[in-house]
Design an enzyme around this catalytic site. Structure first.
Site, PDB file in Angstrom:
ATOM      1  N   ARG A   1      17.884  -8.119   9.401  1.00  0.00           N
ATOM      2  CA  ARG A   1      19.160  -7.922   9.005  1.00  0.00           C
ATOM      3  C   ARG A   1      20.037  -9.127   9.253  1.00  0.00           C
ATOM      4  NH1 ARG A   1      22.273  -7.562  13.965  1.00  0.00           N
ATOM      5  NH2 ARG A   1      20.961  -8.134  15.790  1.00  0.00           N
TER       6      ARG A   1
ATOM      7  N   HIS B   1       0.911  -1.241   0.094  1.00  0.00           N
ATOM      8  CA  HIS B   1       0.002  -0.034   0.072  1.00  0.00           C
ATOM      9  C   HIS B   1       0.729   1.077   0.017  1.00  0.00           C
ATOM     10  CE1 HIS B   1      -3.923  -1.911   0.583  1.00  0.00           C
ATOM     11  NE2 HIS B   1      -3.353  -2.810   1.605  1.00  0.00           N
TER      12      HIS B   1
END
Length: 258
Positions: free
Chosen positions: A201, A134
């Site tokens: 990460r 979105h």
């Protein structure tokens, strides 16, 4: 005084239960989708040995979905190409799934633009892979009414995607990557890495020069030798602790003999 058991009622309940389980197993077998028995689904390509378990999730845009050989698509897995059904998406496939891919129960792969999953990837249950997100640029317009952003997604071969992970638009995941459960992945992930967190990460990586850094905490599993038969493995599984200790003592004595 103890109540007497209704033997007939108990037996009837067991028979009904068995019939229900047998009937559901038949429904699962019959409702599964394969290249030989595609049902209502007409994929652009569906390889040998590939199977979509029943019940299937939402599936549309099948002509632009290509599934490789020997894939296992779990129950309630959503596979879509395009923003909605009945669109003409052109000549090229939008969603490509390589050979030997496993997609766990309840996972979603939403390919409004190109999504590629390389061969031999293992995707846990309830993983969400999407090429669309979105947008919220205009603060005056409801987010659901704003035009979404789309970016291709690529997952390299040999990856393991943990339960509940989310792969966002634009993600480029290298080969033999581990994505931890619940991780949210965006951007580029190098080959032979382990990623975790939201946003994800790199928490561990392998390189030819340094090996795994940080080092692995457990030794690598020892593969079963090629010459070991299933019967020998079954016999080993039935040994008790005393028999195993005796075998080790015999092996140690043999190794220490001149």
């Amino acid at each position: 005084m103890p109540k007497s058991k209704n033997t007939f009622s108990s037996r009837r309940s067991r028979l009904v239960q068995r019939a229900v389980h047998a009937g559901w197993a038949w429904v699962q077998r019959t409702g599964a989708v394969t290249a030989e028995r595609p049902g209502r689904l007409r994929f652009g390509a569906m390889g040998t040995g590939t199977r979509l378990a029943f019940p299937q999730g939402t599936v549309f845009g099948e002509p632009w979905i290509h599934l490789g050989d020997h894939c296992v698509i779990g129950e309630q897995v959503t596979l879509t190409a395009g923003l909605m059904p009945d669109l003409d998406l052109g000549a090229e496939p939008i969603l490509r799934v390589g050979n030997g891919v496993v997609l766990g129960r309840g996972s979603h792969v939403i390919a409004d633009t190109t999504v590629t999953i390389g061969s031999d990837c293992y995707v846990g249950p309830y993983v969400y892979v999407t090429s669309t997100n979105h947008s919220y640029d205009d603060p005056q317009v409801p987010i659901g009414k704003q035009w979404p952003r789309m970016e291709p997604v690529e997952i390299g071969p040999g990856c393991w995607i943990g339960t509940g992970a989310v792969i966002l638009p634009g993600a480029r995941i290298g080969r033999n990557v581990v994505v931890a459960a619940g991780a949210v992945v965006r951007g580029v992930v190098p080959d032979h890495a382990v990623v975790a967190g939201a946003p994800a990460r790199v928490v561990r990586r392998w390189t030819p020069a340094d090996g795994w850094q940080p080092p692995l905490r457990t030794p690598a599993p020892v593969p079963i030798p090629d010459n070991v038969t299933p019967e020998q493995l079954l016999a080993l599984s039935e040994l008790d602790a005393e028999s195993i200790a005796a075998l080790r003592a015999t092996e140690d004595a043999h190794d220490s003999a001149p």
